[in-house]
Write a protein that holds these residues in place. Structure first.
Motif, mmCIF file in Angstrom:
data_model
loop_
_atom_site.group_PDB
_atom_site.id
_atom_site.type_symbol
_atom_site.label_atom_id
_atom_site.label_comp_id
_atom_site.label_asym_id
_atom_site.label_seq_id
_atom_site.Cartn_x
_atom_site.Cartn_y
_atom_site.Cartn_z
ATOM 1 N N GLN A 1 0.835 -1.182 0.000
ATOM 2 C CA GLN A 1 0.000 0.000 0.000
ATOM 3 C C GLN A 1 0.874 1.237 0.000
ATOM 4 O O GLN A 1 1.943 1.256 0.582
ATOM 5 C CB GLN A 1 -0.914 0.025 1.222
ATOM 6 C CG GLN A 1 -1.883 -1.121 1.235
ATOM 7 C CD GLN A 1 -2.876 -0.970 2.379
ATOM 8 O OE1 GLN A 1 -2.992 0.072 2.975
ATOM 9 N NE2 GLN A 1 -3.595 -2.027 2.659
ATOM 10 N N GLY A 2 0.402 2.285 -0.638
ATOM 11 C CA GLY A 2 1.061 3.565 -0.547
ATOM 12 C C GLY A 2 2.198 3.773 -1.516
ATOM 13 O O GLY A 2 2.937 4.729 -1.385
ATOM 14 N N GLY A 3 2.392 2.894 -2.474
ATOM 15 C CA GLY A 3 3.425 3.127 -3.468
ATOM 16 C C GLY A 3 4.679 2.337 -3.177
ATOM 17 O O GLY A 3 4.647 1.279 -2.579
ATOM 18 N N THR A 4 5.828 2.911 -3.598
ATOM 19 C CA THR A 4 7.090 2.204 -3.475
ATOM 20 C C THR A 4 8.023 2.935 -2.527
ATOM 21 O O THR A 4 7.753 4.044 -2.084
ATOM 22 C CB THR A 4 7.762 2.089 -4.855
ATOM 23 O OG1 THR A 4 8.001 3.405 -5.344
ATOM 24 C CG2 THR A 4 6.904 1.314 -5.823
ATOM 25 N N GLY A 5 9.125 2.312 -2.225
ATOM 26 C CA GLY A 5 10.143 2.939 -1.394
ATOM 27 C C GLY A 5 9.771 2.948 0.076
ATOM 28 O O GLY A 5 8.857 2.265 0.525
ATOM 29 N N LEU A 6 10.522 3.767 0.816
ATOM 30 C CA LEU A 6 10.300 3.852 2.262
ATOM 31 C C LEU A 6 8.931 4.401 2.600
ATOM 32 O O LEU A 6 8.293 3.930 3.541
ATOM 33 C CB LEU A 6 11.374 4.740 2.901
ATOM 34 C CG LEU A 6 12.711 4.081 3.181
ATOM 35 C CD1 LEU A 6 13.681 5.080 3.777
ATOM 36 C CD2 LEU A 6 12.551 2.896 4.084
ATOM 37 N N ALA A 7 8.471 5.389 1.854
ATOM 38 C CA ALA A 7 7.150 5.966 2.124
ATOM 39 C C ALA A 7 6.072 4.896 1.987
ATOM 40 O O ALA A 7 5.168 4.808 2.821
ATOM 41 C CB ALA A 7 6.864 7.131 1.185
ATOM 42 N N GLY A 8 6.168 4.073 0.972
ATOM 43 C CA GLY A 8 5.209 2.996 0.776
ATOM 44 C C GLY A 8 5.294 1.945 1.860
ATOM 45 O O GLY A 8 4.280 1.430 2.326
ATOM 46 N N MET A 9 6.510 1.653 2.271
ATOM 47 C CA MET A 9 6.699 0.666 3.331
ATOM 48 C C MET A 9 6.057 1.158 4.636
ATOM 49 O O MET A 9 5.346 0.408 5.302
ATOM 50 C CB MET A 9 8.187 0.415 3.564
ATOM 51 C CG MET A 9 8.457 -0.644 4.623
ATOM 52 S SD MET A 9 10.194 -0.908 4.968
ATOM 53 C CE MET A 9 10.598 0.593 5.863
ATOM 54 N N ALA B 1 3.692 3.446 4.935
ATOM 55 C CA ALA B 1 2.240 3.536 4.753
ATOM 56 C C ALA B 1 1.601 2.166 4.953
ATOM 57 O O ALA B 1 0.560 2.035 5.603
ATOM 58 C CB ALA B 1 1.907 4.093 3.373
ATOM 59 N N GLY B 2 2.236 1.133 4.411
ATOM 60 C CA GLY B 2 1.730 -0.226 4.589
ATOM 61 C C GLY B 2 1.783 -0.663 6.042
ATOM 62 O O GLY B 2 0.852 -1.293 6.550
ATOM 63 N N LEU B 3 2.864 -0.304 6.720
ATOM 64 C CA LEU B 3 3.000 -0.644 8.133
ATOM 65 C C LEU B 3 1.928 0.057 8.961
ATOM 66 O O LEU B 3 1.297 -0.567 9.819
ATOM 67 C CB LEU B 3 4.394 -0.262 8.633
ATOM 68 C CG LEU B 3 4.698 -0.559 10.096
ATOM 69 C CD1 LEU B 3 4.579 -2.051 10.378
ATOM 70 C CD2 LEU B 3 6.078 -0.048 10.445
ATOM 71 N N ARG B 4 1.699 1.348 8.692
ATOM 72 C CA ARG B 4 0.655 2.081 9.407
ATOM 73 C C ARG B 4 -0.713 1.463 9.171
ATOM 74 O O ARG B 4 -1.529 1.345 10.096
ATOM 75 C CB ARG B 4 0.639 3.555 8.986
ATOM 76 C CG ARG B 4 1.693 4.389 9.677
ATOM 77 C CD ARG B 4 1.479 5.870 9.445
ATOM 78 N NE ARG B 4 1.505 6.248 8.041
ATOM 79 C CZ ARG B 4 2.599 6.545 7.347
ATOM 80 N NH1 ARG B 4 3.769 6.521 7.935
ATOM 81 N NH2 ARG B 4 2.522 6.878 6.080
ATOM 82 N N ALA B 5 -0.977 1.032 7.947
ATOM 83 C CA ALA B 5 -2.271 0.414 7.629
ATOM 84 C C ALA B 5 -2.442 -0.908 8.384
ATOM 85 O O ALA B 5 -3.522 -1.196 8.904
ATOM 86 C CB ALA B 5 -2.391 0.183 6.126
ATOM 87 N N ARG B 6 -1.376 -1.709 8.453
ATOM 88 C CA ARG B 6 -1.457 -2.978 9.185
ATOM 89 C C ARG B 6 -1.626 -2.754 10.688
ATOM 90 O O ARG B 6 -2.374 -3.472 11.344
ATOM 91 C CB ARG B 6 -0.224 -3.836 8.891
ATOM 92 C CG ARG B 6 -0.240 -4.406 7.475
ATOM 93 C CD ARG B 6 0.858 -5.428 7.246
ATOM 94 N NE ARG B 6 2.194 -4.879 7.342
ATOM 95 C CZ ARG B 6 2.833 -4.231 6.365
ATOM 96 N NH1 ARG B 6 2.246 -4.051 5.219
ATOM 97 N NH2 ARG B 6 4.060 -3.775 6.542
ATOM 98 N N ILE B 7 -0.957 -1.743 11.224
ATOM 99 C CA ILE B 7 -1.106 -1.431 12.645
ATOM 100 C C ILE B 7 -2.526 -0.957 12.934
ATOM 101 O O ILE B 7 -3.133 -1.358 13.928
ATOM 102 C CB ILE B 7 -0.065 -0.380 13.088
ATOM 103 C CG1 ILE B 7 1.331 -1.013 13.094
ATOM 104 C CG2 ILE B 7 -0.404 0.194 14.459
ATOM 105 C CD1 ILE B 7 2.460 -0.019 13.282
ATOM 106 N N ALA B 8 -3.083 -0.123 12.062
ATOM 107 C CA ALA B 8 -4.451 0.372 12.252
ATOM 108 C C ALA B 8 -5.452 -0.779 12.190
ATOM 109 O O ALA B 8 -6.390 -0.843 12.996
ATOM 110 C CB ALA B 8 -4.782 1.430 11.204
#
Length: 70
Positions: free
Chosen positions: A11-19, A21-28
């Protein structure tokens, strides 16, 4: 590493920002799951029956709330 083996974050694209964003989504989603289990567990069997749930279905209902139907 070849381009064929590179996989961007879900989620959230590529790179660190995407990583992140994906982590925040999984935590939520995990927070929704935990909160839902806690709240439903506090209900009496009668209150759960009024919602159409049996106590054994609490975790499945929480998974559906947090992650959608799988």
């Amino acid at each position: 590493m070849s381009d064929a083996t590179f996989r961007p974050a879900r989620q959230g694209g590529t790179g660190l920002a995407g990583m992140f964003a994906g982590l925040r989504a999984r935590i939520a989603a995990r927070r929704i799951y935990v909160d839902t289990v806690r709240e439903l567990s506090r209900l009496s069997n009668r209150e759960l029956a009024d919602l159409g749930l049996h106590r054994s279905a609490i975790e499945a209902a929480a998974r559906d709330a947090a992650y959608g139907r799988v």
